[in-house]
Scaffold this motif. Structure first.
Motif, PDB file in Angstrom:
ATOM      1  N   LEU A 228     -13.955   8.607  -1.595  1.00 46.02           N
ATOM      2  CA  LEU A 228     -13.283   9.027  -2.832  1.00 46.02           C
ATOM      3  C   LEU A 228     -13.630   8.124  -4.018  1.00 46.02           C
ATOM      4  N   ARG A 229     -14.762   7.463  -3.954  1.00 42.38           N
ATOM      5  CA  ARG A 229     -15.157   6.579  -5.046  1.00 42.38           C
ATOM      6  C   ARG A 229     -15.334   7.364  -6.357  1.00 42.38           C
ATOM      7  N   VAL A 230     -15.850   8.600  -6.253  1.00 40.44           N
ATOM      8  CA  VAL A 230     -16.095   9.405  -7.452  1.00 40.44           C
ATOM      9  C   VAL A 230     -14.786   9.746  -8.154  1.00 40.44           C
ATOM     10  N   ALA A 231     -13.698   9.904  -7.391  1.00 35.90           N
ATOM     11  CA  ALA A 231     -12.409  10.272  -7.980  1.00 35.90           C
ATOM     12  C   ALA A 231     -11.701   9.090  -8.626  1.00 35.90           C
ATOM     13  N   GLY A 232     -12.249   7.905  -8.518  1.00 36.81           N
ATOM     14  CA  GLY A 232     -11.625   6.728  -9.121  1.00 36.81           C
ATOM     15  C   GLY A 232     -10.468   6.197  -8.305  1.00 36.81           C
ATOM     16  N   LEU A 233     -10.621   6.133  -6.979  1.00 36.36           N
ATOM     17  CA  LEU A 233      -9.575   5.589  -6.119  1.00 36.36           C
ATOM     18  C   LEU A 233      -9.445   4.089  -6.365  1.00 36.36           C
ATOM     19  N   THR A 234      -8.221   3.627  -6.665  1.00 33.44           N
ATOM     20  CA  THR A 234      -8.003   2.216  -6.983  1.00 33.44           C
ATOM     21  C   THR A 234      -7.195   1.478  -5.927  1.00 33.44           C
ATOM     22  N   LYS A 235      -6.285   2.178  -5.238  1.00 32.93           N
ATOM     23  CA  LYS A 235      -5.438   1.497  -4.257  1.00 32.93           C
ATOM     24  C   LYS A 235      -4.913   2.488  -3.241  1.00 32.93           C
ATOM     25  N   ILE A 236      -4.702   2.017  -2.003  1.00 31.73           N
ATOM     26  CA  ILE A 236      -4.113   2.828  -0.942  1.00 31.73           C
ATOM     27  C   ILE A 236      -2.908   2.080  -0.382  1.00 31.73           C
ATOM     28  N   GLU A 237      -1.754   2.739  -0.393  1.00 30.38           N
ATOM     29  CA  GLU A 237      -0.545   2.171   0.196  1.00 30.38           C
ATOM     30  C   GLU A 237      -0.248   2.905   1.496  1.00 30.38           C
ATOM     31  N   ILE A 238       0.203   2.154   2.501  1.00 31.72           N
ATOM     32  CA  ILE A 238       0.455   2.719   3.828  1.00 31.72           C
ATOM     33  C   ILE A 238       1.873   2.364   4.263  1.00 31.72           C
ATOM     34  N   GLU A 239       2.621   3.384   4.650  1.00 32.92           N
ATOM     35  CA  GLU A 239       3.969   3.195   5.190  1.00 32.92           C
ATOM     36  C   GLU A 239       4.033   3.877   6.554  1.00 32.92           C
ATOM     37  N   ARG A 240       4.539   3.164   7.536  1.00 32.24           N
ATOM     38  CA  ARG A 240       4.621   3.703   8.896  1.00 32.24           C
ATOM     39  C   ARG A 240       6.079   3.838   9.305  1.00 32.24           C
TER      40      ARG A 240
ATOM     41  N   ILE B  60       8.364   5.852  12.807  1.00 30.13           N
ATOM     42  CA  ILE B  60       8.185   5.969  14.261  1.00 30.13           C
ATOM     43  C   ILE B  60       7.114   7.007  14.605  1.00 30.13           C
ATOM     44  N   ASN B  61       7.154   8.160  13.959  1.00 29.17           N
ATOM     45  CA  ASN B  61       6.244   9.250  14.313  1.00 29.17           C
ATOM     46  C   ASN B  61       5.362   9.711  13.160  1.00 29.17           C
ATOM     47  N   LYS B  62       5.306   8.952  12.086  1.00 34.34           N
ATOM     48  CA  LYS B  62       4.581   9.429  10.918  1.00 34.34           C
ATOM     49  C   LYS B  62       3.965   8.265  10.155  1.00 34.34           C
ATOM     50  N   ILE B  63       2.829   8.548   9.514  1.00 26.79           N
ATOM     51  CA  ILE B  63       2.175   7.583   8.639  1.00 26.79           C
ATOM     52  C   ILE B  63       2.091   8.206   7.250  1.00 26.79           C
ATOM     53  N   ALA B  64       2.668   7.525   6.267  1.00 28.67           N
ATOM     54  CA  ALA B  64       2.610   7.986   4.878  1.00 28.67           C
ATOM     55  C   ALA B  64       1.535   7.192   4.146  1.00 28.67           C
ATOM     56  N   ILE B  65       0.617   7.904   3.514  1.00 28.93           N
ATOM     57  CA  ILE B  65      -0.490   7.276   2.786  1.00 28.93           C
ATOM     58  C   ILE B  65      -0.412   7.715   1.327  1.00 28.93           C
ATOM     59  N   ILE B  66      -0.355   6.738   0.431  1.00 31.33           N
ATOM     60  CA  ILE B  66      -0.271   7.005  -1.003  1.00 31.33           C
ATOM     61  C   ILE B  66      -1.593   6.604  -1.640  1.00 31.33           C
ATOM     62  N   LEU B  67      -2.270   7.569  -2.252  1.00 31.96           N
ATOM     63  CA  LEU B  67      -3.562   7.336  -2.898  1.00 31.96           C
ATOM     64  C   LEU B  67      -3.354   7.227  -4.406  1.00 31.96           C
ATOM     65  N   HIS B  68      -3.759   6.115  -4.977  1.00 29.49           N
ATOM     66  CA  HIS B  68      -3.693   5.924  -6.422  1.00 29.49           C
ATOM     67  C   HIS B  68      -5.090   6.181  -6.987  1.00 29.49           C
TER      68      HIS B  68
END
Length: 221
Positions: free
Chosen positions: A47-59, A61-69
């Motif tokens: 995702l370099r072309v889209a200008g990805l600057t940071k990835i946040e990860i929250e876990r 018990i049964n799920k992983i939340a990923i926030i793309l800035h």
């Protein structure tokens, strides 16, 4: 003190929070750290072309939340959300591949919750500014013009101060050196100041040139 410690790590807690937020026992911890590293490394290339600057990860018990800035969220979401589905399948494949050799009871696809947040002021983001400088240096553009343009854009975006440091064989010189460009106020030892920092290497034909960027955004009272 300001030159011996990471500006963001110095302010963890009072101003910033961790990019990975989860708890694990002794057996899971090392695997989760490796998974987070892969989740951050591979999508950054994709995702370099889209200008990805940071990835946040929250876990949980049964799920992983990923926030793309990202700077350009439309390129990530795609037409009808197809881009999000592709990224979701891509990360699920990565995680299943990593967990294949581990004694995991459940090998079903990992539940992912991917969210996209737009970076409203790209030139107040140190990673975006450093990556722009690094890409232009790799194209053999004059370093003084590149840095001056970046500093001007940062200050016009409302920053209190910015500092850019280049180190290496700048401009193809025979002897490596270090050059620093600064404008405004950068109080690195003041914890209440919001300092964004990033360092990115630029691969030029003469070798690597290190790019470091400090941006002072505002003061927290």
């Amino acid at each position: 003190m300001g030159h011996k410690i990471h500006p963001i790590g110095f302010r963890l807690g009072p101003l910033f929070t961790w990019d990975s937020r989860w708890f694990a026992n002794n057996q899971q911890y090392k695997h989760f750290v490796i998974e987070d590293t892969v989740i951050r490394r591979d999508p950054f290339k994709k995702l370099r072309v889209a200008g990805l600057t940071k990835i946040e990860i929250e876990r949980s018990i049964n799920k992983i939340a990923i926030i793309l800035h990202v700077v350009r969220p439309g390129m990530v979401i795609g037409r009808g959300g197809q881009g999000m589905e592709d990224i979701k399948k891509y990360i699920q494949t990565l995680l299943l591949k990593m967990r294949k050799d581990r004694p995991v009871k459940n090998q079903s696809p990992v539940k992912l919750d991917i969210r996209v947040e737009q970076v409203k002021e790209p030139y107040l983001n140190a990673y975006f500014v450093a990556s722009q400088i690094a890409e232009q240096l790799a194209k053999r553009l004059p370093h003084k013009r590149v840095v001056s343009y970046a500093i001007e854009k940062v200050m016009n975006s409302g920053a209190k101060g910015v500092k850019v440091m280049l180190s290496g064989r700048i401009g193809g010189a025979e002897i490596s050196r270090r050059e620093t460009f600064k404008l405004g106020s950068i109080p690195l030892s003041t914890i209440r100041e919001v300092i964004d920092y990033e360092h990115i290497p630029s691969l030029t034909k003469s070798g690597y040139v290190g790019v470091k960027v400090w941006i002072c955004k505002r003061e927290v009272i």
